[in-house]
Every structure is written in C-alpha cells, then in structure tokens.
Design a protein around this motif. Structure first.
Motif, short mmCIF file in Angstrom:
data_model
loop_
_atom_site.label_atom_id
_atom_site.label_comp_id
_atom_site.label_asym_id
_atom_site.label_seq_id
_atom_site.Cartn_x
_atom_site.Cartn_y
_atom_site.Cartn_z
N GLU A 81 0.80 -1.23 0.00
CA GLU A 81 0.00 0.00 0.00
C GLU A 81 0.84 1.28 0.00
N GLU A 82 2.17 1.16 0.14
CA GLU A 82 3.04 2.34 0.14
C GLU A 82 2.86 3.13 -1.15
N ASP A 83 2.77 4.45 -1.01
CA ASP A 83 2.70 5.39 -2.13
C ASP A 83 1.45 5.24 -2.99
N LEU A 84 0.42 4.55 -2.50
CA LEU A 84 -0.80 4.39 -3.29
C LEU A 84 -2.02 5.02 -2.61
N GLU A 85 -1.79 5.80 -1.53
CA GLU A 85 -2.92 6.39 -0.81
C GLU A 85 -3.71 7.34 -1.70
N GLU A 86 -3.00 8.20 -2.43
CA GLU A 86 -3.66 9.19 -3.29
C GLU A 86 -4.46 8.50 -4.39
N VAL A 87 -3.87 7.48 -4.98
CA VAL A 87 -4.56 6.74 -6.03
C VAL A 87 -5.81 6.07 -5.47
N TYR A 88 -5.67 5.49 -4.29
CA TYR A 88 -6.79 4.77 -3.66
C TYR A 88 -7.96 5.71 -3.36
N PHE A 89 -7.67 6.90 -2.81
CA PHE A 89 -8.74 7.81 -2.43
C PHE A 89 -9.37 8.53 -3.62
N ASN A 90 -8.75 8.45 -4.79
CA ASN A 90 -9.34 9.02 -6.01
C ASN A 90 -10.26 8.02 -6.72
N MET A 91 -10.34 6.80 -6.22
CA MET A 91 -11.20 5.78 -6.83
C MET A 91 -12.62 5.91 -6.29
N SER A 92 -13.55 5.34 -7.04
CA SER A 92 -14.94 5.27 -6.57
C SER A 92 -15.02 4.20 -5.47
N PRO A 93 -16.06 4.22 -4.64
CA PRO A 93 -16.16 3.20 -3.57
C PRO A 93 -16.15 1.76 -4.09
N ASP A 94 -16.78 1.50 -5.23
CA ASP A 94 -16.76 0.15 -5.80
C ASP A 94 -15.34 -0.26 -6.21
N GLU A 95 -14.64 0.69 -6.84
CA GLU A 95 -13.26 0.40 -7.26
C GLU A 95 -12.37 0.20 -6.04
N GLN A 96 -12.60 1.00 -4.99
CA GLN A 96 -11.81 0.86 -3.77
C GLN A 96 -11.99 -0.53 -3.16
N GLU A 101 -9.84 -5.85 -1.93
CA GLU A 101 -9.98 -7.32 -1.92
C GLU A 101 -8.86 -7.97 -2.72
N LYS A 102 -8.58 -7.41 -3.89
CA LYS A 102 -7.52 -7.96 -4.74
C LYS A 102 -6.17 -7.81 -4.04
N GLY A 103 -5.97 -6.70 -3.32
CA GLY A 103 -4.72 -6.50 -2.58
C GLY A 103 -4.54 -7.52 -1.47
N GLU A 104 -5.63 -7.85 -0.77
CA GLU A 104 -5.54 -8.87 0.28
C GLU A 104 -5.24 -10.24 -0.31
N GLU A 105 -5.86 -10.55 -1.44
CA GLU A 105 -5.57 -11.82 -2.12
C GLU A 105 -4.10 -11.87 -2.55
N ILE A 124 6.00 -13.37 -7.82
CA ILE A 124 5.61 -12.28 -6.91
C ILE A 124 5.36 -11.00 -7.70
N ILE A 125 6.25 -10.71 -8.64
CA ILE A 125 6.08 -9.51 -9.48
C ILE A 125 4.79 -9.63 -10.30
N GLU A 126 4.50 -10.82 -10.79
CA GLU A 126 3.29 -11.04 -11.58
C GLU A 126 2.02 -10.82 -10.72
N LEU A 127 2.04 -11.30 -9.48
CA LEU A 127 0.91 -11.07 -8.58
C LEU A 127 0.69 -9.58 -8.33
N ILE A 128 1.76 -8.87 -8.07
CA ILE A 128 1.66 -7.43 -7.79
C ILE A 128 1.19 -6.69 -9.04
N THR A 129 1.72 -7.07 -10.20
CA THR A 129 1.31 -6.44 -11.46
C THR A 129 -0.18 -6.63 -11.70
N ASN A 130 -0.68 -7.84 -11.52
CA ASN A 130 -2.11 -8.10 -11.72
C ASN A 130 -2.97 -7.28 -10.75
N TRP A 131 -2.47 -7.10 -9.53
CA TRP A 131 -3.21 -6.30 -8.56
C TRP A 131 -3.23 -4.82 -8.97
#
Length: 161
Positions: A81-96, A101-105, A124-131
């Motif tokens: 979640e580092e450096d993604l706070e701004e991106v996260y808060f600019n998403m709609s609630p459904d996207e968030q 959920e995808k991040g937890e997976e 590991i890189i592939e999992l993060i990329t897909n997320w």
C-alpha cells in the motif's frame, strides 16, 4: 362369477358373490387426475426460473471465515500500500472495494510463495502487477516499475541483509 367361501355355511352350499361393474367414469377421472398432475408440473416448472449468470446483477456473496493475518502478512500489505494512498482515495467506492480485496488476495498469495523453500520473484512480481492493473487509467510502465520495487522490498522483509 361364483366364488367358494372358505368357511362353508351350515348347509355346505356355495355362496355366490354378485358381479360388480366398474363404471367407466372412474377411469376417466383417473386419466383426468394424471393430466391435472402433469398440468401442475408444467405450471411449477414455469414458475421456478433459475437465474442465469447474465440475468444476475451482482454475483452472490460467498461468506468465508476471516483469515487470521499474521505479522508477516501485515508487513507485506504495508509494503503493497506504500505510495498508493492518493490513487486509492481518487477511486470510486466500488473500485476501492475491488482494489482492497484484490490487494488482500495478493498479499496472501505472496506470503504463500515466500513460505515455500524456493522464492519465485517472477511470480511475486506477476501477482503485484495483476493487482495494480485494477487501478483505472494507470500507465503500464508505472505498473511494472512499482511491481518490481514492491517485490524487492517484500523480499528484503523475508531475507534482511
């Protein structure tokens, strides 16, 4: 049709049982009953409609027991979640919600990969990329670069130098 009675009357005479005629209407009723049952089955079949995936607006929610998050998983989630706070808060609630959920997976998948004897950095890189692809409108090169940076940080958690 005469029938012999097993218990003979005192005179030893045969007792005759009169013939009983079955009216034809009974058979008609029987067939109409079976027809009525068939009609009921047809009605029941028509009333019970099984929804198809395309007719469902939202997929059914599957209730699962909350997974216990150990310290290692929490550290992985913090790195992700580092450096993604701004991106996260600019998403709609459904996207968030989808992103979380995808991040937890992803964190659980990474933890499982790191628990194995052989560490698979590429996976590991592939999992993060897909997320990170869940983020709408993000540059492909940003995703690749972030995935590699986050993978390196996660690997440093497992094997500190």
């Amino acid at each position: 049709m005469p029938i012999n009675n097993p218990q003979k009357p005192e005179g030893g005479h045969k007792v005759e049982v009169p013939k009983v005629q079955v009216p034809e209407k009974i058979f008609e009723k029987e067939s109409s009953v079976s027809e009525a049952l068939e009609d009921k089955k047809e009605i029941v079949k028509k009333k019970v409609e099984i929804p198809t995936p395309s007719s469902l607006k939202q997929p059914p929610k599957v209730l699962t027991a909350p997974e216990e998050r150990d310290e290692f998983t929490i550290q992985i989630e913090k790195v992700l979640e580092e450096d993604l706070e701004e991106v996260y808060f600019n998403m709609s609630p459904d996207e968030q919600k989808k992103f979380k959920e995808k991040g937890e997976e992803t964190a659980n998948g990474i933890r499982k990969l790191l628990e194995s004897v052989k560490t698979r950095t590429k996976e590991i890189i592939e999992l993060i990329t897909n997320w990170l692809k869940v983020i709408p409108g993000v540059n492909k090169f940003f995703i690749e670069q972030e995935a590699k940076i986050k993978a390196n940080k996660i690997l440093n958690i497992k094997n500190p130098k």
